[in-house]
Design a protein around this motif. Structure first.
Motif: not given
Length: 244
Positions: A55-56, A58-72, A86-93, A97-101
């Motif tokens: 969560p949170g 990690h580096g320039p972009i988190s793995v869960w943020e990449l998954r957000l882009a792939e969801a569609g 669901l991904i945002l919730h699992a990542a405890r954004a 984090a929400l503002t960045r996304v």
């Protein structure tokens, strides 16, 4: 499917609005899982596990943020918003984090952030995201912005203008969470609606049916509505009253 049917289906998809924000996350997960194919369901389970494990930020972009882009692409556009929530919730954004996304994401990702707010943020600190969305003319963002989080935290002045913005842009006022309670006995909102109706009539333009509905809700002699159920992070109902 006729052209009219196709147009109605597209319009419904474009302004699916606040339903996702009002649905408990457990129910949302079950609803999506039941409708995904095997490959998409496996991808979602993995994405949620990754988000929970890392969560949170990690580096320039988190793995869960990449998954957000792939969801569609992975789950289909009809399920993408729910999957992203669901991904945002699992990542405890958190709000940062929400503002960045929201700032860096596509319109679809911004919409998912707005849907996720009542599930993830208990206080008013994410209001700048709602206010930004309300400044746009993107009906999908507007419909997502007037959900339970706005009902709970948006001040009376900005909330009234959000209702007017829905009328201007054709977003159904049914998308405005807790509309009955917040509009009840609001004399200033009634004045704004009456002025808008008069302007439309003077210009020879029709007055939206939704305007009459909201105007009726402002009647101080009507029975006040019961408090709406709230599925926010702490289950707290908003406490905003009318301006004096």
């Amino acid at each position: 499917m006729t052209h009219s049917d196709a147009h109605q289906a597209t319009s419904k998809a474009d302004t699916q609005g606040t339903t996702l924000a009002r649905t408990p996350l457990h129910d949302l997960h079950n609803h999506v899982s039941e409708r995904l194919g095997d490959a998409a369901r496996t991808w979602l389970d993995q994405a949620l596990d990754e988000a929970a494990a890392h969560p949170g930020s990690h580096g320039p972009i988190s793995v869960w943020e990449l998954r957000l882009a792939e969801a569609g692409r992975r789950c289909g556009p009809e399920h993408a918003d729910a999957v992203r929530i669901l991904i945002l919730h699992a990542a405890r954004a958190d709000t940062d984090a929400l503002t960045r996304v929201y700032a860096q994401g596509t319109a679809a990702e911004r919409r998912a952030v707005l849907h996720a707010l009542p599930h993830l943020v208990s206080g008013p600190e994410a209001l700048p995201l709602v206010e930004d969305a309300l400044r746009t003319n993107d009906t999908r963002l507007l419909a997502a912005a007037v959900g339970p989080y706005a009902a709970r935290h948006l001040d009376t002045h900005h909330w009234r203008h959000a209702v007017l913005k829905c009328l201007f842009t054709g977003v159904p006022v049914a998308e405005v969470a807790d509309l009955d309670r917040r509009a009840h006995a609001d004399a200033e909102l009634a004045r704004m609606l009456s002025d808008y109706a008069a302007e439309r009539t003077a210009a020879g333009r029709p007055v939206p049916e939704d305007l009459h509905r909201v105007l009726t809700l402002t009647d101080p002699t009507a029975t006040p509505p019961a408090p709406a159920a709230d599925h926010g992070p702490k289950g707290a109902e908003g406490t905003h009253g009318k301006e004096s």
